[in-house]
Write an enzyme that holds these catalytic residues in place. Structure first.
Site, mmCIF file in Angstrom:
data_model
loop_
_atom_site.group_PDB
_atom_site.id
_atom_site.type_symbol
_atom_site.label_atom_id
_atom_site.label_comp_id
_atom_site.label_asym_id
_atom_site.label_seq_id
_atom_site.Cartn_x
_atom_site.Cartn_y
_atom_site.Cartn_z
ATOM 1 N N ASP A 46 7.053 -11.942 3.399
ATOM 2 C CA ASP A 46 5.682 -11.473 3.464
ATOM 3 C C ASP A 46 4.951 -11.764 2.169
ATOM 4 O O ASP A 46 5.569 -11.946 1.101
ATOM 5 C CB ASP A 46 5.656 -9.963 3.698
ATOM 6 N N LYS A 68 0.998 -11.974 6.090
ATOM 7 C CA LYS A 68 -0.247 -11.617 6.762
ATOM 8 C C LYS A 68 -0.978 -10.642 5.857
ATOM 9 O O LYS A 68 -0.444 -9.609 5.483
ATOM 10 C CB LYS A 68 0.033 -10.979 8.124
ATOM 11 N N MET A 183 -2.660 0.798 5.292
ATOM 12 C CA MET A 183 -3.661 -0.220 5.614
ATOM 13 C C MET A 183 -4.987 0.424 6.022
ATOM 14 O O MET A 183 -5.652 -0.022 6.964
ATOM 15 C CB MET A 183 -3.144 -1.137 6.736
#
Length: 260
Positions: A46, A68, A183
């Site tokens: 990641d 991502k 997030m």
């Protein structure tokens, strides 16, 4: 390698390990994740995996970043899973290295299901999720005897990138004295307004932890009613955790870590 009184599971050719790298600090890696780093032929990582962790990859192994990042051009999830399958079928020992824990808001279940459907043998290597380890490095406990007996871990956006509509915000506000949002920075203002509309007090303590457990860690203490304005004024950027609840007040006595 470390001299330990037990043997690790063999990392077999043609298999994939889905491993958590923890929230940042290399010291929070599990021994099994380190074993994977030392034996993998190909590491697919990641964007949030700390460079100091990638430095532990064995010489000769290939490191491929397929991360991502919210709000940025990112590799499609289907491309990532297809790549894992391709590498495994080539006979590589594939380490899929993900920030935090692969099964906590990490898309790990999707990747594991795709591997299972393709007939690829895999192993899950849990990691320390940011909602536990990242908070600890900010001096904020997830639970404390005198403050809360429950905590909710919540995603700040759904698969479509928007604030999840499936939440029962009233029930969440009533039932979770402490909430940790992953997030959540992009939709911070909307999340804060929904929580206040559901009954949480505007003066309730809240903290924003950016780049948790890394040398770049930043912690902002504020209140639910003022958090959106405070984050905008400070210019904070993802990755970030949002923490709501009275545990935030303990930070003035538990702030133990100074980034090197």
């Amino acid at each position: 390698m470390l001299d330990l009184p037990f043997d690790f599971a063999p990392f077999e050719a043609g298999t994939v390990w889905l491993a958590g790298a923890g929230p940042g600090d290399p010291g929070l890696l599990t021994l099994l994740a380190l074993h994977g780093l030392r034996h993998a032929d190909h590491v697919v990582c990641d964007a949030l995996v700390d460079a100091r962790i990638l430095a532990l990859v064995r010489p000769g192994a290939v490191v491929e970043t397929m991360g991502k990042r919210g709000g940025q051009d990112s590799v499609r999830q289907t491309d990532i899973t297809d790549r894992l399958i391709e590498l495994a079928r080539q006979g590589s020992r594939v380490l899929r290295l993900k920030g935090g824990d692969p099964f906590v808001f990490g898309r790990g279940p999707e990747e594991a299901l795709a591997l299972a459907q393709a007939g690829i043998k895999f192993r899950i290597v849990p990691g320390i999720t940011a909602g536990i380890g990242g908070l600890a490095y900010a001096g904020i406990p997830a639970t404390s005897k005198d403050t809360n007996s429950a905590v909710a871990f919540v995603t700040g956006h759904g698969a479509d990138g928007e604030v999840p509509d499936e939440f029962d915000w009233d029930a969440l506000a009533r039932g979770a004295p402490v909430m940790v949002f992953y997030m959540g920075l992009k939709h911070l203002d909307r999340v804060a307004k929904r929580l206040m509309a559901a009954g949480r007090r505007p003066d309730e303590p809240m903290a924003v932890v950016c780049d948790a457990a890394t040398p770049r860690q930043t912690v902002l203490e504020t209140t639910l009613g003022q958090v959106a304005e405070a984050v905008a004024t400070a210019g904070l950027k993802p990755p970030a955790l949002l923490v709501l609840g009275s545990v935030v007040r303990l930070r003035d006595r538990l702030d133990w870590w100074s980034p090197a």
